[in-house]
Write an enzyme that holds these catalytic residues in place. Structure first.
Site, PDB file in Angstrom:
ATOM      1  CG  HIS A 153       4.099   8.338   2.965  1.00 53.90           C
ATOM      2  ND1 HIS A 153       3.815   9.271   2.217  1.00 53.90           N
ATOM      3  CD2 HIS A 153       3.451   7.316   2.599  1.00 53.90           C
ATOM      4  CE1 HIS A 153       2.781   8.929   1.383  1.00 53.90           C
ATOM      5  NE2 HIS A 153       2.745   7.504   1.534  1.00 53.90           N
ATOM      6  CG  HIS A 200       0.770   8.961   5.975  1.00 54.29           C
ATOM      7  ND1 HIS A 200       0.744   9.789   5.023  1.00 54.29           N
ATOM      8  CD2 HIS A 200       0.552   7.629   4.845  1.00 54.29           C
ATOM      9  CE1 HIS A 200       0.788   9.353   3.597  1.00 54.29           C
ATOM     10  NE2 HIS A 200       0.450   8.111   3.658  1.00 54.29           N
ATOM     11  CG  HIS A 215       3.147   3.114  -1.393  1.00 47.80           C
ATOM     12  ND1 HIS A 215       1.761   2.808  -0.833  1.00 47.80           N
ATOM     13  CD2 HIS A 215       3.426   4.352  -0.887  1.00 47.80           C
ATOM     14  CE1 HIS A 215       1.374   3.875  -0.128  1.00 47.80           C
ATOM     15  NE2 HIS A 215       2.220   4.743  -0.149  1.00 47.80           N
ATOM     16  CG  HIS A 247      -4.929   7.735  -0.280  1.00 51.05           C
ATOM     17  ND1 HIS A 247      -5.070   6.317  -0.865  1.00 51.05           N
ATOM     18  CD2 HIS A 247      -3.486   8.050  -0.411  1.00 51.05           C
ATOM     19  CE1 HIS A 247      -3.813   6.023  -1.655  1.00 51.05           C
ATOM     20  NE2 HIS A 247      -2.664   6.926  -1.147  1.00 51.05           N
ATOM     21  CE1 TYR A 256      -0.254   4.213  -3.202  1.00 44.67           C
ATOM     22  CE2 TYR A 256      -2.144   2.672  -3.549  1.00 44.67           C
ATOM     23  CZ  TYR A 256      -1.594   3.462  -2.451  1.00 44.67           C
ATOM     24  OH  TYR A 256      -1.519   3.514  -1.375  1.00 44.67           O
ATOM     25  CD  GLU A 266       0.940   7.491  -2.423  1.00 44.94           C
ATOM     26  OE1 GLU A 266       1.456   7.603  -1.347  1.00 44.94           O
ATOM     27  OE2 GLU A 266      -0.424   7.409  -2.344  1.00 44.94           O
TER      28      GLU A 266
END
Lengths: 308, 102
Positions: A153, A200, A215, A247, A256, A266
């Site tokens: 993503h 996501h 990212h 997260h 990261y 990431e």
């Protein structure tokens, strides 16, 4: 079939300042496979667990950042429908002929309200180096470096995130899994969009400048893989931002770090399974620390300011 | 022979930092816990560590032109993460940049 329309993030084209250093980073450290270099200088790579020909494209440029993020669509009927709806909403849609990238069919391209270019396409050739399909072993090629499984993503920064949210929800059929809202006004500060079972596929943060990249994320297998990735970052003196940590949003585990041009990468694992009937998860901005970095419970200086 | 390093001073600050010849200005400052120059990507891409060199010789690595234009480069604006001192230096961080300076 349950998942139709937009299937997943397909590829990103990243601007890099130095191609030779970038190849070492993406191929040897993150562990992508080289697919090829084309006459225009663009370098194509893929992760070992992806079926399609390529997912990461590097373009040498004197400015870092993101050229385009593209999503793969299940069939031409959807692609035509999206084109018509985008035009209907006043977006300028550009047709990109098959073959502009090797092995990729026709694409349509539009500029989202946050100043990011998105492409949509149906066809990409399969890779000879993809996952095996006949009595398949876990991998065909031996995983290398951080053992990235796939491009997962992007998180992008821009002004009108409400506008981009609307395009992805109303036209492209995405759902919003989580939002961060201002405690007082309820204004959305960050939002997480999915077209799949993933928590996501695209995330957006409200930012004063349009078209920015926060990212590009790569999936790794598990928490232990993040430890191994962190070892590689120290071993090769890779610029690390934060992590290993987790997260709150998506519940994914993360590190990261930065590529040699300052584009943030990431490595990511886990995260819950999303279904479109799931209620929206809402974070107040006063809890944003926990939302972004669940263990630190506060943002670092770089989260809101360092983008390319 | 290993170079002993160069003395880096920040205008308006009484601290002086020794930066080794083989490291960037930003790494040198970071070793001393200096926070005057913030660290971003450390790779020349984000522009957060933008400074101006007032005195001294230095070399630079590749930096995003968005943050240091050719004209700015001529005026000794640079990114600390991609700046390698070649002599003692005086720098300033109080410049007009694309971030709020503390």
């Amino acid at each position: 079939m349950a998942i139709s329309g937009v299937l997943r993030p397909g590829f990103v084209q990243i601007r890099v300042l130095d191609m030779a250093e970038s190849i070492i980073h993406y191929r040897d450290r993150i562990g992508l496979e080289m697919v090829g270099t084309e006459a225009d200088g663009r370098v194509y790579l893929k992760a070992y667990d992806e079926f399609d020909r390529h997912s990461i494209i590097l373009r040498e440029c004197d400015e870092a950042g993101l050229d385009v993020m593209a999503f793969k669509v299940s069939n031409e009927t959807y692609l035509d429908e999206y084109e018509e709806k985008l035009r209907g909403q006043g977006f300028e849609v550009t047709a990109i002929a098959a073959g502009e990238q090797p092995g990729v069919g026709r694409r349509i391209s539009f500029m989202a309200p946050t100043g990011h270019r998105f492409d949509l396409y149906v066809d990409m050739e399969l890779s000879d180096n993809g996952p095996m399909t006949n009595n398949p072993d876990v991998s065909q090629l031996d995983p290398r470096g951080m053992k990235a499984l796939r491009f997962d993503h992007c998180l992008l920064y821009g002004g009108d995130i409400d506008g981009t949210k609307k395009v992805f929800e109303d036209i492209l059929g995405f759902s919003t899994s989580e939002v961060v809202v201002d405690d007082d006004t309820g204004m959305i500060i960050a939002l997480f969009l999915t077209c799949s079972n993933k928590a996501h596929d695209l995330a957006l943060v409200r930012h004063e400048e349009d078209g920015k990249l926060h990212h590009v994320s790569f999936l790794v297998e598990d928490w232990t893989s993040l430890r191994d990735a962190a070892d590689i970052m120290t071993r090769y003196d890779i610029s690390r931002d934060i992590g290993p940590t987790r997260h709150g949003i998506t519940r994914g585990q993360t590190i990261y770090f930065f590529d040699p041009s300052g584009n943030r990468n990431e490595v990511f694992s886990g995260g819950y399974a999303y279904y479109p009937d799931n209620p929206l998860r809402v974070w107040q901005a006063s809890s944003v620390g926990k939302a972004i970095f669940y263990y630190e419970r506060e943002l670092n200086d770089r989260f809101m300011t360092v983008v390319t | 022979m290993m170079n002993k390093g160069f003395q880096i001073s920040i205008q308006g600050s009484d601290k002086i930092v020794t930066c080794r010849e083989d490291e960037s200005l930003l790494s040198g400052l970071a070793r001393y816990g200096q926070k005057e120059v913030p660290a971003g990507c450390r790779q020349g891409g984000c522009g957060v560590c933008k400074i101006r060199v007032l005195k001294g010789e230095f070399e630079t690595g590749k930096m995003s032109i968005k943050h240091v234009s050719a004209m700015e480069k001529d005026m000794n604006f640079t990114l600390a993460c991609k700046t390698f001192p070649k002599s003692d230096m005086v720098i300033t961080v109080n410049i007009k940049g694309d971030r709020k300076w503390q």
